[in-house]
Design a protein around this motif. Structure first.
Motif, PDB file in Angstrom:
ATOM      1  N   GLY A 131      45.149  48.550  43.173  1.00  0.00           N
ATOM      2  CA  GLY A 131      45.156  48.571  44.640  1.00  0.00           C
ATOM      3  C   GLY A 131      44.295  49.696  45.197  1.00  0.00           C
ATOM      4  O   GLY A 131      43.574  49.512  46.179  1.00  0.00           O
ATOM      5  N   ILE A 132      44.334  50.860  44.557  1.00  0.00           N
ATOM      6  CA  ILE A 132      43.521  51.993  45.000  1.00  0.00           C
ATOM      7  C   ILE A 132      42.035  51.683  44.819  1.00  0.00           C
ATOM      8  O   ILE A 132      41.216  51.965  45.696  1.00  0.00           O
ATOM      9  N   VAL A 133      41.689  51.071  43.687  1.00  0.00           N
ATOM     10  CA  VAL A 133      40.291  50.705  43.428  1.00  0.00           C
ATOM     11  C   VAL A 133      39.811  49.702  44.472  1.00  0.00           C
ATOM     12  O   VAL A 133      38.707  49.836  45.016  1.00  0.00           O
ATOM     13  N   VAL A 134      40.635  48.706  44.787  1.00  0.00           N
ATOM     14  CA  VAL A 134      40.263  47.704  45.793  1.00  0.00           C
ATOM     15  C   VAL A 134      40.042  48.372  47.153  1.00  0.00           C
ATOM     16  O   VAL A 134      39.048  48.099  47.837  1.00  0.00           O
ATOM     17  N   CYS A 135      40.943  49.262  47.549  1.00  0.00           N
ATOM     18  CA  CYS A 135      40.790  49.967  48.832  1.00  0.00           C
ATOM     19  C   CYS A 135      39.532  50.828  48.837  1.00  0.00           C
ATOM     20  O   CYS A 135      38.818  50.893  49.839  1.00  0.00           O
ATOM     21  N   THR A 136      39.261  51.504  47.715  1.00  0.00           N
ATOM     22  CA  THR A 136      38.076  52.355  47.624  1.00  0.00           C
ATOM     23  C   THR A 136      36.808  51.521  47.766  1.00  0.00           C
ATOM     24  O   THR A 136      35.895  51.873  48.524  1.00  0.00           O
ATOM     25  N   LEU A 137      36.741  50.404  47.051  1.00  0.00           N
ATOM     26  CA  LEU A 137      35.562  49.544  47.126  1.00  0.00           C
ATOM     27  C   LEU A 137      35.412  48.919  48.513  1.00  0.00           C
ATOM     28  O   LEU A 137      34.297  48.787  49.027  1.00  0.00           O
ATOM     29  N   ALA A 138      36.516  48.547  49.132  1.00  0.00           N
ATOM     30  CA  ALA A 138      36.465  47.973  50.481  1.00  0.00           C
ATOM     31  C   ALA A 138      35.934  49.002  51.475  1.00  0.00           C
ATOM     32  O   ALA A 138      35.156  48.663  52.376  1.00  0.00           O
ATOM     33  N   THR A 139      36.319  50.255  51.309  1.00  0.00           N
ATOM     34  CA  THR A 139      35.844  51.308  52.201  1.00  0.00           C
ATOM     35  C   THR A 139      34.359  51.561  52.001  1.00  0.00           C
ATOM     36  O   THR A 139      33.636  51.794  52.962  1.00  0.00           O
ATOM     37  N   SER A 140      33.894  51.482  50.755  1.00  0.00           N
ATOM     38  CA  SER A 140      32.466  51.721  50.513  1.00  0.00           C
ATOM     39  C   SER A 140      31.629  50.627  51.158  1.00  0.00           C
ATOM     40  O   SER A 140      30.537  50.880  51.642  1.00  0.00           O
ATOM     41  N   ALA A 141      32.137  49.405  51.186  1.00  0.00           N
ATOM     42  CA  ALA A 141      31.388  48.289  51.774  1.00  0.00           C
ATOM     43  C   ALA A 141      31.455  48.300  53.291  1.00  0.00           C
ATOM     44  O   ALA A 141      30.510  47.914  53.965  1.00  0.00           O
ATOM     45  N   GLN A 142      32.562  48.760  53.860  1.00  0.00           N
ATOM     46  CA  GLN A 142      32.749  48.690  55.302  1.00  0.00           C
ATOM     47  C   GLN A 142      32.118  49.852  56.054  1.00  0.00           C
ATOM     48  O   GLN A 142      31.838  49.738  57.230  1.00  0.00           O
TER      49      GLN A 142
END
Length: 184
Positions: A131-142
């Motif tokens: 979940g942390i990895v998904v949130c981190t990657l989502a933040t990098s894209a957004q």
């Protein structure tokens, strides 16, 4: 049950209010975070001096050398965490990322002191980390502003990556500190 409602909402409301306040300060003046960290440390040290050690009249259970190292390491971890905010790491991601201490503590405990856990704990920590990895990657894209040039966007992403590296260092150092505190 009703006696627990007020304290639970009080804690959650205070925590959320504090995070909104801290996020606003971090956005307006990121360098103020170090002053907040120092002020917090000063307050806790004064409180400990007055109420815990009673002005050094109560004997320490842990040698002062252990406290000095622990406090220095903890202060360093907090300053690195604060500095990560200067590298385009949003406060919500900062908070989510710091919750990754579960994985860091688990791995360091296994490798440094040979501790073992049940398969259920390993799976739980893996799920949280995912979940942390998904949130981190989502933040990098957004995080990208579409009006940025390629060079500006590239610089922004590099700075964000440095902030994530800083958070990773602080996460591992904090997990190591937790193991040292357990052994003290």
């Amino acid at each position: 049950m009703s006696s627990a409602v007020a304290p639970i909402f009080g804690v959650l409301g205070s925590c959320m209010g504090c995070m909104i306040f801290v996020e606003n300060i971090a956005k307006q003046e990121p360098s103020a975070m170090n002053l907040m960290t120092f002020s917090t440390f000063l307050f806790i040290a004064a409180h400990g001096l007055i109420f815990t050690s009673k002005f050094f009249t109560v004997a320490n259970k842990i040698p002062l050398k252990g406290y000095v190292w622990t406090v220095s390491m903890f202060f360093t971890v907090n300053v690195v965490n604060n500095q990560a905010l200067n590298f385009h790491v949003p406060v919500p991601l900062h908070i989510i990322f710091r919750s990754g201490s579960l994985l860091a503590t688990l791995l360091l405990s296994v490798f440094l002191i040979g501790k073992s856990y049940s398969i259920r704990k390993y799976l739980s920590v893996f799920a949280i980390t995912l979940g942390i990895v998904v949130c981190t990657l989502a933040t990098s894209a957004q995080g990208g502003d579409s009006s940025l040039s390629y060079e500006e966007a590239s610089k922004h992403y590099k700075e964000w990556s440095i902030g994530i590296a800083m958070l990773t260092f602080a996460l591992l150092a904090s997990a190591y500190l937790a193991i040292c505190q357990q052994q003290m």
